[in-house]
Design a protein around this motif. Structure first.
Motif, PDB file in Angstrom:
ATOM      1  N   UNK A  91      17.056   4.092  -9.014  1.00 50.71           N
ATOM      2  CA  UNK A  91      16.968   2.757  -9.586  1.00 50.71           C
ATOM      3  C   UNK A  91      16.216   1.769  -8.697  1.00 50.71           C
ATOM      4  N   UNK A  92      15.956   2.155  -7.458  1.00 50.46           N
ATOM      5  CA  UNK A  92      15.280   1.260  -6.525  1.00 50.46           C
ATOM      6  C   UNK A  92      13.775   1.300  -6.778  1.00 50.46           C
ATOM      7  N   UNK A  93      13.131   0.148  -6.737  1.00 51.99           N
ATOM      8  CA  UNK A  93      11.668   0.091  -6.808  1.00 51.99           C
ATOM      9  C   UNK A  93      11.167  -0.379  -5.455  1.00 51.99           C
ATOM     10  N   UNK A  94      10.489   0.519  -4.731  1.00 52.92           N
ATOM     11  CA  UNK A  94       9.987   0.228  -3.391  1.00 52.92           C
ATOM     12  C   UNK A  94       8.632  -0.463  -3.475  1.00 52.92           C
ATOM     13  N   UNK A  95       8.420  -1.428  -2.585  1.00 56.77           N
ATOM     14  CA  UNK A  95       7.115  -2.072  -2.465  1.00 56.77           C
ATOM     15  C   UNK A  95       6.290  -1.237  -1.493  1.00 56.77           C
ATOM     16  N   UNK A  96       5.292  -0.534  -2.005  1.00 58.46           N
ATOM     17  CA  UNK A  96       4.468   0.331  -1.160  1.00 58.46           C
ATOM     18  C   UNK A  96       3.103  -0.316  -0.937  1.00 58.46           C
ATOM     19  N   UNK A  97       2.482  -0.054   0.226  1.00 57.77           N
ATOM     20  CA  UNK A  97       1.147  -0.596   0.477  1.00 57.77           C
ATOM     21  C   UNK A  97       0.122  -0.006  -0.498  1.00 57.77           C
ATOM     22  N   UNK A  98      -0.962  -0.704  -0.697  1.00 54.25           N
ATOM     23  CA  UNK A  98      -1.987  -0.261  -1.657  1.00 54.25           C
ATOM     24  C   UNK A  98      -2.590   1.095  -1.287  1.00 54.25           C
ATOM     25  N   UNK A  99      -2.589   1.448  -0.001  1.00 57.25           N
ATOM     26  CA  UNK A  99      -3.167   2.724   0.425  1.00 57.25           C
ATOM     27  C   UNK A  99      -2.106   3.818   0.606  1.00 57.25           C
ATOM     28  N   UNK A 100      -0.901   3.608   0.050  1.00 56.01           N
ATOM     29  CA  UNK A 100       0.223   4.532   0.210  1.00 56.01           C
ATOM     30  C   UNK A 100      -0.149   5.960  -0.172  1.00 56.01           C
ATOM     31  N   UNK A 101      -0.749   6.132  -1.351  1.00 58.85           N
ATOM     32  CA  UNK A 101      -1.099   7.490  -1.806  1.00 58.85           C
ATOM     33  C   UNK A 101      -2.207   8.085  -0.956  1.00 58.85           C
ATOM     34  N   UNK A 102      -3.207   7.285  -0.642  1.00 60.05           N
ATOM     35  CA  UNK A 102      -4.347   7.773   0.150  1.00 60.05           C
ATOM     36  C   UNK A 102      -3.924   8.186   1.559  1.00 60.05           C
ATOM     37  N   UNK A 103      -2.914   7.486   2.093  1.00 57.99           N
ATOM     38  CA  UNK A 103      -2.447   7.762   3.451  1.00 57.99           C
ATOM     39  C   UNK A 103      -1.352   8.836   3.500  1.00 57.99           C
ATOM     40  N   UNK A 104      -1.075   9.480   2.384  1.00 53.27           N
ATOM     41  CA  UNK A 104      -0.095  10.564   2.364  1.00 53.27           C
ATOM     42  C   UNK A 104       1.352  10.127   2.224  1.00 53.27           C
ATOM     43  N   UNK A 105       1.572   8.873   1.869  1.00 53.25           N
ATOM     44  CA  UNK A 105       2.942   8.363   1.723  1.00 53.25           C
ATOM     45  C   UNK A 105       3.820   9.177   0.795  1.00 53.25           C
ATOM     46  N   UNK A 106       3.317   9.582  -0.386  1.00 49.58           N
ATOM     47  CA  UNK A 106       4.177  10.337  -1.309  1.00 49.58           C
ATOM     48  C   UNK A 106       4.648  11.694  -0.770  1.00 49.58           C
ATOM     49  N   UNK A 107       4.006  12.202   0.255  1.00 48.16           N
ATOM     50  CA  UNK A 107       4.416  13.497   0.823  1.00 48.16           C
ATOM     51  C   UNK A 107       5.520  13.347   1.863  1.00 48.16           C
ATOM     52  N   UNK A 108       5.723  12.141   2.351  1.00 46.25           N
ATOM     53  CA  UNK A 108       6.759  11.901   3.355  1.00 46.25           C
ATOM     54  C   UNK A 108       8.138  11.942   2.707  1.00 46.25           C
ATOM     55  N   UNK A 109       9.140  12.361   3.478  1.00 47.14           N
ATOM     56  CA  UNK A 109      10.520  12.401   3.001  1.00 47.14           C
ATOM     57  C   UNK A 109      11.327  11.357   3.774  1.00 47.14           C
TER      58      UNK A 109
END
Length: 117
Positions: free
Chosen positions: A67-85
């Motif tokens: 239910x949480x919506x995180x504020x991610x930086x604009x380069x989150x996907x490009x910098x590999x953010x979605x792969x981090x746990x």
């Protein structure tokens, strides 16, 4: 696995009470530790329970993270953010009863207070 999403603020979407009803009625406190990743839209993905005092606490903690919506930086996907746990532990406390101790001191801990009616 990384420590929690430090610096990634956000907000809860929706109005839920996360304390499991059955455990609240029985005045049972507890804990849950969940792992997750955060996609480019700021939503939790691959959410799973790592440790729990009761399966109901684990389910509630997973719902909290979903239910949480995180504020991610604009380069989150490009910098590999979605792969981090990341990890988050929730402590379910009953007003007037001792709170369970967190399992880990290096993981963000959020208290969920249950009000017995």
């Amino acid at each position: 696995m990384s420590s929690p999403a430090v610096g990634l603020m956000g907000e809860l979407v929706g109005a839920h009470t996360y304390y499991p009803d059955k455990l609240l009625l029985e005045h049972i406190p507890g804990r849950a530790l969940v792992g997750y990743s955060i996609d480019g839209d700021g939503l939790a993905q691959r959410v799973g329970v790592i440790k729990e005092d009761d399966p109901a606490f684990g389910l509630a903690a997973m719902q909290f993270v979903r239910d949480w919506h995180f504020d991610v930086p604009s380069d989150w996907s490009k910098e590999g953010g979605p792969e981090r746990r990341f990890r988050l532990q929730l402590i379910f406390v009953i007003h007037g009863k001792p709170a369970p101790r967190p399992w880990y001191s290096d993981v963000v801990t959020i208290p969920v207070e249950g009000q017995v009616r």
